[in-house]
Design a protein around this motif. Structure first.
Motif, PDB file in Angstrom:
ATOM      1  N   THR A 134       0.803  -1.217   0.000  1.00 56.39           N
ATOM      2  CA  THR A 134       0.000   0.000   0.000  1.00 56.39           C
ATOM      3  C   THR A 134       0.841   1.275   0.000  1.00 56.39           C
ATOM      4  O   THR A 134       0.587   2.163  -0.805  1.00 56.39           O
ATOM      5  N   PRO A 135       1.864   1.425   0.860  1.00 57.94           N
ATOM      6  CA  PRO A 135       2.590   2.696   0.869  1.00 57.94           C
ATOM      7  C   PRO A 135       3.526   2.893  -0.321  1.00 57.94           C
ATOM      8  O   PRO A 135       3.980   4.017  -0.569  1.00 57.94           O
ATOM      9  N   ASN A 136       3.810   1.869  -1.049  1.00 59.01           N
ATOM     10  CA  ASN A 136       4.746   1.988  -2.169  1.00 59.01           C
ATOM     11  C   ASN A 136       4.011   1.899  -3.503  1.00 59.01           C
ATOM     12  O   ASN A 136       3.707   2.915  -4.110  1.00 59.01           O
ATOM     13  N   ARG A 139       0.192   3.247  -3.514  1.00 63.85           N
ATOM     14  CA  ARG A 139       0.145   4.696  -3.335  1.00 63.85           C
ATOM     15  C   ARG A 139       0.716   5.451  -4.536  1.00 63.85           C
ATOM     16  O   ARG A 139       0.120   6.428  -4.999  1.00 63.85           O
ATOM     17  N   THR A 140       1.866   5.038  -5.056  1.00 64.00           N
ATOM     18  CA  THR A 140       2.432   5.758  -6.199  1.00 64.00           C
ATOM     19  C   THR A 140       1.547   5.611  -7.439  1.00 64.00           C
ATOM     20  O   THR A 140       1.381   6.567  -8.196  1.00 64.00           O
ATOM     21  N   TYR A 143      -1.452   8.025  -6.884  1.00 63.33           N
ATOM     22  CA  TYR A 143      -1.104   9.427  -7.126  1.00 63.33           C
ATOM     23  C   TYR A 143      -0.942   9.689  -8.617  1.00 63.33           C
ATOM     24  O   TYR A 143      -1.414  10.727  -9.124  1.00 63.33           O
ATOM     25  N   SER A 161       0.245  -3.951   3.811  1.00 63.57           N
ATOM     26  CA  SER A 161       1.405  -3.176   4.240  1.00 63.57           C
ATOM     27  C   SER A 161       2.172  -3.975   5.283  1.00 63.57           C
ATOM     28  O   SER A 161       1.721  -5.037   5.724  1.00 63.57           O
ATOM     29  N   VAL A 166       0.654   1.272   9.335  1.00 61.95           N
ATOM     30  CA  VAL A 166       1.098   1.786   8.036  1.00 61.95           C
ATOM     31  C   VAL A 166      -0.045   1.695   7.028  1.00 61.95           C
ATOM     32  O   VAL A 166      -0.287   2.622   6.255  1.00 61.95           O
ATOM     33  N   GLN A 167      -0.755   0.599   7.045  1.00 63.89           N
ATOM     34  CA  GLN A 167      -1.890   0.408   6.135  1.00 63.89           C
ATOM     35  C   GLN A 167      -2.942   1.498   6.344  1.00 63.89           C
ATOM     36  O   GLN A 167      -3.366   2.161   5.398  1.00 63.89           O
ATOM     37  N   ASN A 170      -1.785   5.095   5.290  1.00 60.56           N
ATOM     38  CA  ASN A 170      -1.698   5.290   3.846  1.00 60.56           C
ATOM     39  C   ASN A 170      -3.067   5.321   3.184  1.00 60.56           C
ATOM     40  O   ASN A 170      -3.300   6.124   2.277  1.00 60.56           O
ATOM     41  N   ASP A 173      -4.465   8.740   3.917  1.00 68.82           N
ATOM     42  CA  ASP A 173      -3.829   9.769   3.086  1.00 68.82           C
ATOM     43  C   ASP A 173      -4.382   9.754   1.665  1.00 68.82           C
ATOM     44  O   ASP A 173      -4.667  10.806   1.082  1.00 68.82           O
ATOM     45  N   MET A 174      -4.528   8.577   1.094  1.00 76.05           N
ATOM     46  CA  MET A 174      -5.044   8.493  -0.278  1.00 76.05           C
ATOM     47  C   MET A 174      -6.498   8.947  -0.347  1.00 76.05           C
ATOM     48  O   MET A 174      -6.909   9.587  -1.324  1.00 76.05           O
TER      49      MET A 174
END
Length: 192
Positions: A134-136, A139-140, A143, A161, A166-167, A170, A173-174
């Protein structure tokens, strides 16, 4: 209704099997939900695109930050690694002829790939993201998709994640930047 496509990111043995130095421990638990999402897409005419990693056995295309771990850990996701840490999909995944497989050289499924061209040719307006991590990669890709003008749905139970904290951070944030966060069940119900 807007046309959509499911992008299944990095759900390969090299990221799922505990033998791999690149393993995301919680990814294996998402395999049943991911397989169910794939079935739903196949049954309902939703395009499936697998965005995957593949490394050359000489390591020339492995990220600098990952190279040492990759080399010492059996060269996962390369043509010379053990089958358990290969780029193969989980057995529960059914890959159909109409599905597409795109090899991505870095985290985002859009970076240096034909994904945007393919989606636009297919008339896709909404991308549904599933996979790891999820954070890598999720998420990229999220975005980049938003930057390119796509609507984005993240299937929370089909992503993973290194930890729950962390999950959650993220996903939150998204969601704040415009992605819609749904469980796979909510997504399937919303489509009806």
């Amino acid at each position: 209704m807007k046309k959509s496509a499911l992008i299944m990111i990095d759900m390969q043995r090299g990221f799922i099997d505990p033998l791999s130095p690149l393993c995301i421990p919680s990814a294996a638990a998402t395999v049943p939900a991911c397989a169910d999402a794939l079935r739903h897409c196949h049954e309902n005419g939703i395009q499936v695109i697998y965005a995957v990693r593949h490394y050359r056995s000489d390591g020339s295309d492995v990220e600098k930050t990952r190279y040492k771990l990759w080399l010492e850990g059996g060269k996962p996701l390369s043509e010379t690694c053990d089958e358990r840490i290969s780029g193969a999909f989980p057995e529960q995944f059914e890959v159909l002829e109409q599905d597409r497989v795109i090899v991505k050289p870095r985290f985002s499924a859009f970076f240096a790939t034909e994904l945007d061209l393919v989606l636009r040719r297919l008339g896709v307006q909404t991308v549904i993201l599933a996979g790891t991590t999820t954070p890598n990669c999720i998420r990229t890709t999220c975005y980049d998709a938003l930057s390119l003008g796509y609507d984005v749905v993240i299937l929370s139970d089909c992503t993973s994640s290194v930890s729950d904290a962390v999950q959650e951070a993220n996903l939150a944030d998204m969601q704040r930047i415009g992605a819609k966060i749904l469980t796979s069940t909510e997504w399937k119900n919303e489509a009806r």
